[in-house]
Write an enzyme that holds these catalytic residues in place. Structure first.
Site, PDB file in Angstrom:
ATOM      1  N   HIS A 162      -1.945   3.922   6.151  1.00 14.13           N
ATOM      2  CA  HIS A 162      -2.973   2.952   6.538  1.00 14.13           C
ATOM      3  C   HIS A 162      -4.373   3.551   6.388  1.00 14.13           C
ATOM      4  O   HIS A 162      -5.268   2.951   5.813  1.00 14.13           O
ATOM      5  CB  HIS A 162      -2.733   2.509   7.983  1.00 14.13           C
ATOM      6  CG  HIS A 162      -3.756   1.571   8.516  1.00 14.13           C
ATOM      7  ND1 HIS A 162      -3.867   0.268   8.090  1.00 14.13           N
ATOM      8  CD2 HIS A 162      -4.733   1.749   9.441  1.00 14.13           C
ATOM      9  CE1 HIS A 162      -4.859  -0.322   8.725  1.00 14.13           C
ATOM     10  NE2 HIS A 162      -5.399   0.555   9.548  1.00 14.13           N
ATOM     11  N   TYR A 188       7.208   4.661  10.266  1.00 10.73           N
ATOM     12  CA  TYR A 188       7.629   3.263  10.266  1.00 10.73           C
ATOM     13  C   TYR A 188       8.129   2.746   8.918  1.00 10.73           C
ATOM     14  O   TYR A 188       8.465   1.577   8.792  1.00 10.73           O
ATOM     15  CB  TYR A 188       6.492   2.356  10.766  1.00 10.73           C
ATOM     16  CG  TYR A 188       5.185   2.506  10.018  1.00 10.73           C
ATOM     17  CD1 TYR A 188       4.939   1.801   8.844  1.00 10.73           C
ATOM     18  CD2 TYR A 188       4.180   3.334  10.504  1.00 10.73           C
ATOM     19  CE1 TYR A 188       3.738   1.927   8.166  1.00 10.73           C
ATOM     20  CE2 TYR A 188       2.974   3.466   9.836  1.00 10.73           C
ATOM     21  CZ  TYR A 188       2.752   2.763   8.667  1.00 10.73           C
ATOM     22  OH  TYR A 188       1.563   2.898   7.992  1.00 10.73           O
ATOM     23  N   ARG A 204       0.866  -1.179   0.000  1.00 11.96           N
ATOM     24  CA  ARG A 204       0.000   0.000   0.000  1.00 11.96           C
ATOM     25  C   ARG A 204       0.901   1.227   0.000  1.00 11.96           C
ATOM     26  O   ARG A 204       1.678   1.445   0.928  1.00 11.96           O
ATOM     27  CB  ARG A 204      -0.977  -0.019   1.179  1.00 11.96           C
ATOM     28  CG  ARG A 204      -0.370   0.119   2.532  1.00 11.96           C
ATOM     29  CD  ARG A 204      -1.442   0.347   3.597  1.00 11.96           C
ATOM     30  NE  ARG A 204      -0.941   0.046   4.924  1.00 11.96           N
ATOM     31  CZ  ARG A 204      -0.181   0.853   5.640  1.00 11.96           C
ATOM     32  NH1 ARG A 204       0.163   2.029   5.149  1.00 11.96           N
ATOM     33  NH2 ARG A 204       0.251   0.476   6.833  1.00 11.96           N
TER      34      ARG A 204
END
Length: 390
Positions: free
Chosen positions: A275, A284, A271
């Protein structure tokens, strides 16, 4: 015959002739993700299939960007983008027959749209307007599952029931890599395998369960390898190669329909967006990682193949993009309209017959709405009077 003499009975020490109940070799996934684009096999791909996939991919990408923009404008409460994963979404929808069922997760609105669901209806839940926003029976798309992996046992139950009734139905359940760490994943695979239920499990491994990388979730060689523990074949596929995902899923659906039982497919994808709009992905993962995956974009991979084989000219590409823009404009126009909502609809379509608790809650809400309406009228009248006095 004693219990210990029965075939398959538990013995503290296996006898010398012990053999596994199922030969694991045919169940093991390929060592590398299965690919078609960029290989000699691409030359034999059906031109019509490539054009169909391309049209859905371009439309899907535009759908993702438009929905993300609507979130920023406050027209959606949240949107989990599937940008970068469009090949999995589209292939999942196209691999099914009309009579089959799709069980999506919260990120799989594009799969529902590719199956024929109206884009506005697909986003109604994420807007906060309704429980689901569409009739699951109309397109045979189960409600979007926000709790992780709960849709998997539901898919198994429906498929098993259909098989018992003699209905020629397959269920395809979609889940992310994070969902494979849930107990529902284990239970669904185990039941499906034992019952030989006609289910296809599609794991979209996009690398992260929100911010948790796959390496911190499992030590398995791949998620597809988990299938072996249930006696189910595992397939590993390049999740950005739309024809490859479509072929693997189509074969799995055909196998399930023929009575071969479930298949676990792991699609390696990524992706490229965060998120959700509430997530800061820079905490991250690196920009370099995202850039590397953008070079393996599912839309561009198919466009490259169409161009290489001369299957679509500039006018053809422009027509596909224009159709996607019309879809986005229509979505934008409808989502910019304030819906007329009835709070009492909260209690519709929960159960066939309302439970005592739901009836009590409904009466409580009705009383609150009446009181609020009376207070609002009085408040408005007071302001009107003040204005008249001045």
């Amino acid at each position: 015959m004693t219990v210990l003499e029965q075939p398959g009975a538990y013995r503290p020490t296996p006898p010398p002739a012990w053999q596994p109940r199922t030969d694991p070799a045919p169940l093991l996934p390929d060592a590398e993700p299965y690919r078609l684009l960029g290989t000699p096999a691409a030359d034999s791909l059906d031109p019509e299939l490539l054009r169909l996939l391309h049209g859905h991919l371009v439309r899907g990408r535009r759908y993702n960007t438009q929905a993300t923009a609507l979130t920023r404008q406050g027209r959606l409460a949240v949107y989990p983008s599937s940008a970068g994963q469009e090949a999995c979404e589209v292939a999942a929808a196209l691999a099914l027959e009309d009579r089959d069922w799709l069980f999506p997760s919260y990120r799989d609105t594009l799969a529902a749209v590719a199956r024929g669901l109206d884009p506005v209806q697909a986003l109604t839940l994420l807007r906060g307007d309704w429980h689901t926003g569409y009739d699951p029976h109309e397109h045979r798309v189960a409600p979007l599952a926000t709790p992780l992996a709960t849709q998997l046992p539901h898919a198994v139950g429906l498929a098993h029931a259909a098989r018992l009734k003699g209905d020629d139905v397959v269920a395809l359940a979609m889940v992310g890599d994070g969902g494979t760490s849930e107990g529902d994943f284990h239970e669904a695979l185990n039941f499906a395998a034992v019952w030989r239920a006609p289910v296809v499990f599609l794991v979209q491994n996009n690398g992260f369960a929100i911010s948790v990388p796959l390496s911190k979730q499992t030590a398995a060689p791949s998620l597809a390898h988990k299938a072996v523990g249930y006696g189910v074949p595992g397939r590993l596929v390049d999740g950005n190669d739309a024809p490859a995902v479509y072929q693997v899923l189509t074969e799995a659906v055909r196998r399930a329909r023929a009575g071969g039982g479930p298949t676990l497919v792991e699609a390696i994808t990524y992706r490229v967006d965060a998120h959700t709009n509430a997530d800061d992905a820079t905490r991250y993962r690196s920009d370099a990682e995202v850039t590397a995956w953008r070079s393996h974009d599912p839309v561009e991979l198919v466009e490259r193949e169409l161009t290489r084989r001369g299957l679509l000219d500039d006018d053809g590409f422009a027509a596909v993009r224009e159709a996607a823009e019309r879809m986005a404009a229509d979505l934008r126009e409808q989502m910019n309209q304030d819906p007329a909502l009835d709070p009492m609809e909260l209690f519709d379509h929960v159960y066939v017959r309302r439970t005592a608790q739901l009836r009590e809650q409904a009466e409580q809400l009705r009383a609150e709405l009446v009181a609020a309406g009376a207070a609002g009228a009085a408040h408005g009248g007071a302001h009107h009077g003040e204005g008249t006095d001045r």
